[in-house]
Motif scaffolding. Structure first.
Motif, PDB file in Angstrom:
ATOM      1  N   ASP A 143      30.095 -35.318 -41.053  1.00 47.25           N
ATOM      2  CA  ASP A 143      30.068 -35.014 -39.625  1.00 47.25           C
ATOM      3  C   ASP A 143      29.989 -33.500 -39.482  1.00 47.25           C
ATOM      4  O   ASP A 143      30.901 -32.784 -39.895  1.00 47.25           O
ATOM      5  CB  ASP A 143      31.329 -35.538 -38.925  1.00 47.25           C
ATOM      6  N   LEU A 144      28.885 -33.025 -38.946  1.00 44.93           N
ATOM      7  CA  LEU A 144      28.688 -31.587 -38.792  1.00 44.93           C
ATOM      8  C   LEU A 144      29.006 -31.167 -37.366  1.00 44.93           C
ATOM      9  O   LEU A 144      28.596 -31.815 -36.408  1.00 44.93           O
ATOM     10  CB  LEU A 144      27.237 -31.219 -39.124  1.00 44.93           C
ATOM     11  N   GLU A 145      29.707 -30.079 -37.271  1.00 42.25           N
ATOM     12  CA  GLU A 145      30.026 -29.526 -35.960  1.00 42.25           C
ATOM     13  C   GLU A 145      28.733 -29.004 -35.329  1.00 42.25           C
ATOM     14  O   GLU A 145      27.903 -28.403 -36.016  1.00 42.25           O
ATOM     15  CB  GLU A 145      31.022 -28.366 -36.103  1.00 42.25           C
ATOM     16  N   PRO A 146      28.563 -29.218 -34.028  1.00 39.79           N
ATOM     17  CA  PRO A 146      27.347 -28.716 -33.358  1.00 39.79           C
ATOM     18  C   PRO A 146      27.149 -27.210 -33.539  1.00 39.79           C
ATOM     19  O   PRO A 146      26.020 -26.740 -33.673  1.00 39.79           O
ATOM     20  CB  PRO A 146      27.579 -29.070 -31.894  1.00 39.79           C
ATOM     21  N   SER A 147      28.235 -26.445 -33.578  1.00 43.62           N
ATOM     22  CA  SER A 147      28.106 -24.992 -33.754  1.00 43.62           C
ATOM     23  C   SER A 147      27.547 -24.654 -35.138  1.00 43.62           C
ATOM     24  O   SER A 147      26.767 -23.712 -35.291  1.00 43.62           O
ATOM     25  CB  SER A 147      29.456 -24.301 -33.555  1.00 43.62           C
ATOM     26  N   PHE A 148      27.904 -25.444 -36.142  1.00 48.78           N
ATOM     27  CA  PHE A 148      27.389 -25.235 -37.494  1.00 48.78           C
ATOM     28  C   PHE A 148      25.889 -25.507 -37.529  1.00 48.78           C
ATOM     29  O   PHE A 148      25.121 -24.745 -38.122  1.00 48.78           O
ATOM     30  CB  PHE A 148      28.131 -26.143 -38.477  1.00 48.78           C
ATOM     31  N   ALA A 202      23.814 -25.374 -34.964  1.00 47.65           N
ATOM     32  CA  ALA A 202      23.152 -24.328 -34.179  1.00 47.65           C
ATOM     33  C   ALA A 202      23.003 -23.047 -35.003  1.00 47.65           C
ATOM     34  O   ALA A 202      21.952 -22.401 -34.976  1.00 47.65           O
ATOM     35  CB  ALA A 202      23.932 -24.061 -32.896  1.00 47.65           C
ATOM     36  N   GLU A 203      24.035 -22.702 -35.742  1.00 45.55           N
ATOM     37  CA  GLU A 203      23.976 -21.493 -36.572  1.00 45.55           C
ATOM     38  C   GLU A 203      22.935 -21.654 -37.679  1.00 45.55           C
ATOM     39  O   GLU A 203      22.179 -20.717 -37.967  1.00 45.55           O
ATOM     40  CB  GLU A 203      25.355 -21.199 -37.180  1.00 45.55           C
ATOM     41  N   ALA A 204      22.870 -22.832 -38.284  1.00 45.27           N
ATOM     42  CA  ALA A 204      21.881 -23.080 -39.334  1.00 45.27           C
ATOM     43  C   ALA A 204      20.469 -22.968 -38.767  1.00 45.27           C
ATOM     44  O   ALA A 204      19.586 -22.370 -39.389  1.00 45.27           O
ATOM     45  CB  ALA A 204      22.114 -24.450 -39.957  1.00 45.27           C
ATOM     46  N   ARG A 205      20.245 -23.521 -37.580  1.00 43.09           N
ATOM     47  CA  ARG A 205      18.916 -23.431 -36.953  1.00 43.09           C
ATOM     48  C   ARG A 205      18.562 -21.966 -36.644  1.00 43.09           C
ATOM     49  O   ARG A 205      17.413 -21.546 -36.810  1.00 43.09           O
ATOM     50  CB  ARG A 205      18.882 -24.274 -35.690  1.00 43.09           C
ATOM     51  N   LYS A 206      19.539 -21.221 -36.180  1.00 43.57           N
ATOM     52  CA  LYS A 206      19.316 -19.801 -35.885  1.00 43.57           C
ATOM     53  C   LYS A 206      18.938 -19.059 -37.166  1.00 43.57           C
ATOM     54  O   LYS A 206      18.012 -18.242 -37.167  1.00 43.57           O
ATOM     55  CB  LYS A 206      20.584 -19.204 -35.269  1.00 43.57           C
TER      56      LYS A 206
END
Length: 100
Positions: free
Chosen positions: A71-76, A78-82
Motif C-alpha cells: 500500500d503506497l501513500e499517495p504522497s509517495f 506523487a513524489e515518484a512521478r515528480k
C-alpha cells in the motif's frame, strides 16, 4: 500497481459471487437429497449404498503465487512521478545538447 490492485479487486468480487452460487447449488442439492430420503429412504437397504447419505462436497478456491502489493501513500506516488518528470526533463536536455 493501481491496475493490478483493480484487477485483484475484480477477481476477488467474481470469486465471491461464484462461491456464493456454488454454496446455493450445494444447499439445493442437500434439499433434493433430503426430500428423496423422506420419500424413498424407507425402501432402500442401508447396506446397498451407504454413501447416499453423504453431503455434497464444499468447494474452496485458493490463490497460488499471491501477488502481494504494498500500500503506497499517495504522497509517495506523487513524489515518484515528480522525480520521473524531472529526470525526463534532464534526459531531454542532455539529448538536445548532444544533438547541437
Amino acid at each position: 500497481m493501481d491496475r493490478r490492485k483493480r484487477t485483484r479487486e475484480i477477481v476477488t468480487e467474481e470469486l465471491e459471487h461464484m462461491l456464493g452460487r456454488l454454496e446455493q447449488l450445494r444447499d439445493e442439492e442437500i434439499s433434493y437429497r433430503e426430500r428423496f430420503f423422506q420419500d424413498q429412504g424407507q425402501y432402500l437397504p442401508e447396506d446397498l449404498c451407504p454413501f447416499l447419505a453423504d453431503l455434497p462436497p464444499k468447494y474452496l478456491v485458493q490463490t497460488i503465487d499471491d501477488d502481494l502489493l504494498p500500500d503506497l501513500e499517495p504522497s509517495f506516488v506523487a513524489e515518484a512521478r515528480k522525480n520521473i518528470t524531472t529526470m525526463e526533463g534532464i534526459i531531454n536536455s542532455m539529448e538536445r545538447s548532444n544533438l547541437a
